[in-house]
Design a protein around this motif. Structure first.
Motif, PDB file in Angstrom:
ATOM      1  N   MET A 125       0.813  -1.207   0.000  1.00 41.40           N
ATOM      2  CA  MET A 125       0.000   0.000   0.000  1.00 41.40           C
ATOM      3  C   MET A 125       0.851   1.264   0.000  1.00 41.40           C
ATOM      4  O   MET A 125       0.575   2.226  -0.714  1.00 41.40           O
ATOM      5  N   ARG A 126       1.931   1.269   0.799  1.00 43.85           N
ATOM      6  CA  ARG A 126       2.756   2.467   0.923  1.00 43.85           C
ATOM      7  C   ARG A 126       3.525   2.779  -0.351  1.00 43.85           C
ATOM      8  O   ARG A 126       3.961   3.914  -0.555  1.00 43.85           O
ATOM      9  N   ARG A 127       3.705   1.794  -1.198  1.00 42.62           N
ATOM     10  CA  ARG A 127       4.475   1.997  -2.429  1.00 42.62           C
ATOM     11  C   ARG A 127       3.574   2.346  -3.612  1.00 42.62           C
ATOM     12  O   ARG A 127       4.069   2.584  -4.710  1.00 42.62           O
ATOM     13  N   LEU A 128       2.255   2.345  -3.399  1.00 44.37           N
ATOM     14  CA  LEU A 128       1.310   2.654  -4.470  1.00 44.37           C
ATOM     15  C   LEU A 128       0.800   4.074  -4.307  1.00 44.37           C
ATOM     16  O   LEU A 128       0.618   4.570  -3.192  1.00 44.37           O
ATOM     17  N   SER A 129       0.552   4.722  -5.438  1.00 43.47           N
ATOM     18  CA  SER A 129      -0.076   6.037  -5.394  1.00 43.47           C
ATOM     19  C   SER A 129      -1.568   5.874  -5.135  1.00 43.47           C
ATOM     20  O   SER A 129      -2.126   4.778  -5.224  1.00 43.47           O
ATOM     21  N   ALA A 130      -2.222   6.986  -4.800  1.00 44.27           N
ATOM     22  CA  ALA A 130      -3.659   6.941  -4.547  1.00 44.27           C
ATOM     23  C   ALA A 130      -4.408   6.441  -5.785  1.00 44.27           C
ATOM     24  O   ALA A 130      -5.362   5.651  -5.680  1.00 44.27           O
ATOM     25  N   LEU A 131      -3.981   6.886  -6.971  1.00 41.27           N
ATOM     26  CA  LEU A 131      -4.623   6.443  -8.208  1.00 41.27           C
ATOM     27  C   LEU A 131      -4.423   4.942  -8.419  1.00 41.27           C
ATOM     28  O   LEU A 131      -5.349   4.227  -8.815  1.00 41.27           O
ATOM     29  N   GLN A 132      -3.207   4.445  -8.150  1.00 41.24           N
ATOM     30  CA  GLN A 132      -2.943   3.025  -8.333  1.00 41.24           C
ATOM     31  C   GLN A 132      -3.767   2.167  -7.377  1.00 41.24           C
ATOM     32  O   GLN A 132      -4.249   1.094  -7.762  1.00 41.24           O
ATOM     33  N   VAL A 133      -3.943   2.630  -6.144  1.00 42.17           N
ATOM     34  CA  VAL A 133      -4.779   1.882  -5.198  1.00 42.17           C
ATOM     35  C   VAL A 133      -6.204   1.804  -5.710  1.00 42.17           C
ATOM     36  O   VAL A 133      -6.849   0.738  -5.642  1.00 42.17           O
ATOM     37  N   ARG A 134      -6.726   2.908  -6.230  1.00 42.82           N
ATOM     38  CA  ARG A 134      -8.101   2.891  -6.763  1.00 42.82           C
ATOM     39  C   ARG A 134      -8.209   1.969  -7.974  1.00 42.82           C
ATOM     40  O   ARG A 134      -9.207   1.247  -8.127  1.00 42.82           O
ATOM     41  N   VAL A 135      -7.174   1.993  -8.825  1.00 42.90           N
ATOM     42  CA  VAL A 135      -7.190   1.108  -9.998  1.00 42.90           C
ATOM     43  C   VAL A 135      -7.170  -0.361  -9.568  1.00 42.90           C
ATOM     44  O   VAL A 135      -7.908  -1.193 -10.106  1.00 42.90           O
ATOM     45  N   VAL A 136      -6.314  -0.681  -8.574  1.00 40.72           N
ATOM     46  CA  VAL A 136      -6.240  -2.063  -8.088  1.00 40.72           C
ATOM     47  C   VAL A 136      -7.574  -2.493  -7.498  1.00 40.72           C
ATOM     48  O   VAL A 136      -8.069  -3.595  -7.783  1.00 40.72           O
ATOM     49  N   ALA A 137      -8.163  -1.649  -6.647  1.00 40.15           N
ATOM     50  CA  ALA A 137      -9.433  -2.008  -6.003  1.00 40.15           C
ATOM     51  C   ALA A 137     -10.527  -2.193  -7.042  1.00 40.15           C
ATOM     52  O   ALA A 137     -11.290  -3.181  -6.987  1.00 40.15           O
ATOM     53  N   ALA A 138     -10.625  -1.249  -8.003  1.00 46.96           N
ATOM     54  CA  ALA A 138     -11.661  -1.364  -9.032  1.00 46.96           C
ATOM     55  C   ALA A 138     -11.438  -2.587  -9.907  1.00 46.96           C
ATOM     56  O   ALA A 138     -12.386  -3.311 -10.251  1.00 46.96           O
TER      57      ALA A 138
END
Length: 380
Positions: free
Chosen positions: A133-146
Motif C-alpha cells: 500500500m505504501r508503495r502505491l499512489s492513490a490512483l494506483q490503489v483505486r485502480v487495483v481495487a476497481a
C-alpha cells in the motif's frame, strides 16, 4: 581550509552467489529484496494447496494450475527486476503496482478453480494490497481495487454461466457485497495512511531543512555567510596541529575595511551592510579554494592560508586589496570608495597560535597607521 580525508571502511564482503542472485547494490538489489520478502506468503499458499490436494479436498490439476501461474509470475518479476528491465519499464524498480495486479489475478484464478478457497479469497486479496500500500499512489490503489472488484464479479458471472451447480448463489452474493464494503474501507484506510505518510515525509524534509539552517548558523556569519569566529577558531587549531605534524608553513592575515565608520555615517548602515557583504564576496573570489576566510568581528576579516609561505601570502593579499580597490563601489552609493588594510604573519613552528595572531594584529596596526590601503607582513 583544512580538508580531512574521509576514513574508508571495507565494505562487507558478499559471496558471488549472493551477488548473482540479489544483483548489484542499488535499485536492482532493493527490488529483488522486496520480491524476496513476498516469498514466504507464496510458499505458505503453495504448502496449503498441496496439503489440500493430498487430503483430497482439491483436485491435483487445480493445484497445479494455481501454483504454475504463481511460479511463472514470480519468475517473470524476478527476471524483470534482476536484469534492470523494471527500471526502464516503470518508475518503481520493484514493480509494486504490477505485482499487486498479478496477485489480484492469482486470487481470482484460485477463486474460479478452487471452491474451497472462495471463503479466503477476499482476505487474501486485501492482504496483497495492504502489503504494498505504501508503495502505491492513490490512483494506483483505486485502480487495483476497481480491477479486483471487476475481476471478482466477472469470475462469479463466469462460474454461474459455465458451472452454476458448483456455486452457492447466496454465499457468493454475500461475498460480492462484502468485497464492496471491504474494498471501500480499504480505499479509505489507504487514503488516510498515505496522508499520514506524506505528512511524515513533509515533516522529515522540514526537519532536515531546519537542521541544515541551524548547522549553517552555527558555523556561518549571518550577514556575510563567511565562517564565524567560533567555528574558525576550530579550523585554526586544526591547521596548527597539521602544520606541526607535517612541518609545513601557513600564514594568517587580519584584514580591516578602511574608514568603515565613515561609510556608515555618510551612507547609512544599510550601505555598510552591503559593503560588508560585497567585500566578503570579493575576498572569497580572490583567495581561491584552498584558503579559508572568516568574519573576525565588525569590519575585520581573518584569512587562513594553509601551506603558504609569507611571500606567497603577500601576493594573495595584494590581489585581494586590488580586487576591493578596483571594484565599482559607486553602483552601491555615489562617491563610495572602499579599501582594505591587512597585517599578515607566518606561523612559527612549535608555537601556539596566539602569538601569531597578535603579530598579525600589530602588522595591521602598522598598515593602518602607515597610510592604510596596504599590507604589512611579519614572521613569528
Amino acid at each position: 581550509m583544512v580538508v580531512v580525508p574521509p576514513v574508508l571502511f571495507d565494505a562487507p564482503k558478499r559471496s558471488p552467489l549472493t551477488h548473482a542472485i540479489m544483483g548489484p547494490i542499488g535499485p536492482v538489489r532493493d527490488g529483488v529484496r522486496r520480491l524476496v520478502l513476498t516469498l514466504p506468503s507464496y510458499l505458505f499458499i503453495a504448502v496449503l494447496l498441496l496439503a489440500c490436494a493430498g487430503l483430497g479436498f482439491v483436485q491435483p490439476w487445480q493445484t497445479a494450475a494455481v501454483l504454475g501461474y504463481n511460479v511463472a509470475g514470480i519468475g517473470a518479476f524476478y527476471v524483470l527486476v534482476r536484469t534492470g528491465m523494471a527500471q526502464a519499464l516503470a518508475k518503481d524498480p520493484s514493480l509494486a503496482f504490477q505485482r499487486v495486479m498479478f496477485n489480484a489475478s492469482m486470487v481470482m484464478l484460485a477463486y474460479a478453480l478452487i471452491p474451497l478457497a472462495r471463503g479466503l479469497a477476499l482476505q487474501w486479496l486485501c492482504m496483497t494490497i495492504l502489503f504494498d500500500m505504501r508503495r502505491l499512489s492513490a490512483l494506483q490503489v483505486r485502480v487495483v481495487a476497481a480491477s479486483a472488484y471487476a475481476m471478482l464479479i466477472g469470475v462469479v458471472l463466469l462460474i454461474l454461466e459455465v458451472s452454476p451447480s458448483s456455486i452457492d448463489r447466496d454465499a457468493e452474493f454475500v461475498n460480492v457485497a462484502m468485497a464492496s464494503v471491504t474494498l471501500c474501507v480499504l480505499l479509505v484506510v489507504t487514503h488516510i495512511g498515505q496522508g499520514i505518510s506524506q505528512h511524515r515525509k513533509a515533516q522529515k524534509v522540514e526537519l532536515e531543512r531546519t537542521v541544515a539552517k541551524l548547522n549553517a548558523l552555527s558555523v556561518r556569519d549571518g550577514l556575510t555567510q563567511l565562517y564565524n569566529r567560533r567555528h574558525f577558531q576550530t579550523l585554526l587549531d586544526e591547521e596548527v596541529r597539521r602544520s606541526h605534524r607535517c612541518r609545513r608553513p601557513f600564514c594568517v592575515a587580519i584584514l580591516d575595511i578602511d574608514f568603515f565608520k565613515r561609510v556608515n555615517d555618510q551612507h547609512g548602515h544599510a550601505t555598510g551592510d552591503v559593503v560588508l557583504r560585497e567585500v566578503s564576496r570579493l575576498l572569497q573570489n580572490a583567495i581561491g579554494p584552498t584558503h579559508a576566510l572568516a568574519r573576525w568581528g565588525g569590519e575585520e576579516f581573518l584569512l587562513l592560508m594553509p601551506e603558504t609561505a609569507l611571500a606567497d601570502a603577500l601576493n594573495t593579499l595584494e590581489a585581494v586589496g586590488r580586487a576591493v580597490r578596483e571594484h565599482d563601489w559607486a553602483d552601491h552609493a555615489p562617491g563610495l570608495r572602499v579599501t582594505l588594510s591587512a597585517g599578515a604573519c607566518q606561523h612559527g613552528q612549535g608555537l601556539n597560535l596566539t602569538p601569531t595572531l597578535e603579530l598579525a594584529d600589530r602588522a595591521l596596526y602598522q598598515a593602518k597607521h602607515g597610510g592604510r590601503d596596504q599590507v604589512v607582513a611579519v614572521t613569528a
